[in-house]
Scaffold this active site. Structure first.
Site, mmCIF file in Angstrom:
data_model
loop_
_atom_site.group_PDB
_atom_site.id
_atom_site.type_symbol
_atom_site.label_atom_id
_atom_site.label_comp_id
_atom_site.label_asym_id
_atom_site.label_seq_id
_atom_site.Cartn_x
_atom_site.Cartn_y
_atom_site.Cartn_z
ATOM 1 C CB CYS A 163 70.015 49.404 -31.238
ATOM 2 S SG CYS A 163 69.348 50.851 -30.403
ATOM 3 C CB CYS A 343 64.405 53.804 -33.181
ATOM 4 S SG CYS A 343 66.159 53.702 -33.277
#
Length: 400
Positions: A163, A343
């Site tokens: 991430c 994302c």
């Protein structure tokens, strides 16, 4: 060497990738699937950003591992320790050895806290935290809430991390909170990133530059945190590219994304790329290990150059399952992964930008009608409610 047991498909790792692949295999009719996983707990890690920003509770991200192991899978409640792919075996830390027809490697990524001088010893105290750990994400919120003036530093490291947007998201959530409390003008906010821009896709970078300017955040590009001096409450920032500069920053609150790499035992294995990151070396389209055709890897541990996110796993898992089928049938591999990842970048307590893209950084939006390079209120609800529901109820059950 005697083996403890043999399984048709052996999966190392009971995180997002391992559970999703197991569930899909079982839905396809496989009956001999085993998962090696030592942990008793399973976490929905993407929500830790919202925990650190005071928008969610840590307890909502944790479930018993036993509750996510798919019905019909054999849970080997141990830690894998080494591979012998020439003999199709995996040995666990207790010395037990398991044989397989096909191996799936998905143990995730390790957090290298020690790789930054002075960091490990100060985590969780004196304003230093990280949303990359379940126990620390609530500390992040405590430190943000208790900061009324001074300097706040948010950092992202060089190299692959899971991430990659997490380091900037918490800077925006903190700045939004301080603004709503009327304190943002008294806090000097710094964001340290290793890239030449805040994001690799120009349209999204332009949008995020506006968010950064709106909050008055100082952006340090091509720079990296290299040392923490907890006694002096200062950090050393070092240049990693031409636009970067070496500097010292004071801090009252510091949020760090640690450097990350493959687990050490993976780095030492014959499946590794052999470099410092040590990921399992795979073909980026088929996710097949480049030297051992009956071995696949997906998720954060794979060498494929996609962004390391749960969204990537959601697209990789069906490819791996189709290709396992083909290997067992002696057919050419049909499955191909295009590098899709997403994302979700939270830019405030009510807005989110959803960056979706492939290997070539082409935008791959899932929701036509929404401009994919700007933040939207609807996406924020997707992040807080929609994606966790999708994760627990569909993805981990092999349905999405």
């Amino acid at each position: 060497m005697s083996t403890t047991a043999k399984h048709q498909v052996l999966i190392v790792g009971g995180g997002t990738a391992g559970i999703t692949v197991a569930a899909r295999l079982l839905r396809k009719g496989y009956t001999d699937v085993a998962i090696i996983e030592p942990s008793d707990k399973h976490y929905y890690q993407p929500l830790w950003t919202l925990v650190g920003g005071g928008q969610a509770k840590a307890a909502s991200t944790e479930r018993a591992e036993s509750s996510v192991i798919p019905k019909g899978a054999n849970w080997i409640h141990k830690a894998a320790d080494s591979f012998d792919p020439d003999n199709n075996t995996v040995t666990c830390s207790d010395g037990s050895t398991y044989e397989y027809d096909v191996l799936v490697v998905a143990p995730g990524i390790q957090l290298d806290w020690q790789a930054t001088d002075g960091l490990a010893g100060t985590l969780g105290k004196d304003g230093v935290s990280s949303n990359y750990r379940f126990d620390l994400a609530p500390k992040t919120w405590e430190f943000i809430r208790n900061t009324r003036s001074g300097t706040a530093v948010f950092t992202m490291p060089t190299g692959g991390v899971k991430c990659a947007g997490a380091g900037q998201k918490i800077a925006y959530l903190a700045s939004d909170y301080w603004r709503r409390q009327g304190m943002l003008g008294d806090i000097d906010v710094h964001l340290v990133v290793p890239g030449p821009r805040i994001f690799g896709i120009p349209g999204i970078a332009d949008s995020l530059d506006r968010v950064i300017a709106d909050y008055g955040i100082t952006l340090h590009t091509e720079s990296e945190l290299t040392a923490v001096d907890a006694d002096a409450r200062k950090v050393t920032v070092s240049a990693v590219g031409p636009s970067g500069s070496d500097t010292m920053l004071p801090y009252d609150v510091l949020h760090v994304v640690p450097r990350q790499s493959a687990p050490d035992w993976i780095k030492r294995s014959p499946l590794s790329t052999g470099d410092a990151a040590g990921y399992v070396e795979v073909d980026k389209y088929t996710l097949q290990q480049v030297h051992y055709p009956n071995v696949f890897a997906l998720g954060d541990v794979a060498s494929a150059p996609n962004a390391k996110t749960g969204a990537a796993v959601r697209k990789q898992a069906p490819v791996v399952v189709d290709n396992i089928d083909a290997v067992l049938d002696g057919r050419p591999l049909p499955g191909s992964y295009d590098g899709y990842s997403s994302c979700p970048i939270v830019t405030s307590s009510h807005d989110m930008l959803l960056a979706e893209f492939d290997y070539d950084l082409n935008l791959k939006p899932s929701f036509p009608g929404f401009d994919p390079v700007t933040p939207h209120r609807a996406y924020w609800y997707l992040k807080k409610y929609g994606l966790p529901f999708l994760y627990w109820n569909l993805m981990l059950k092999g349905l999405a």
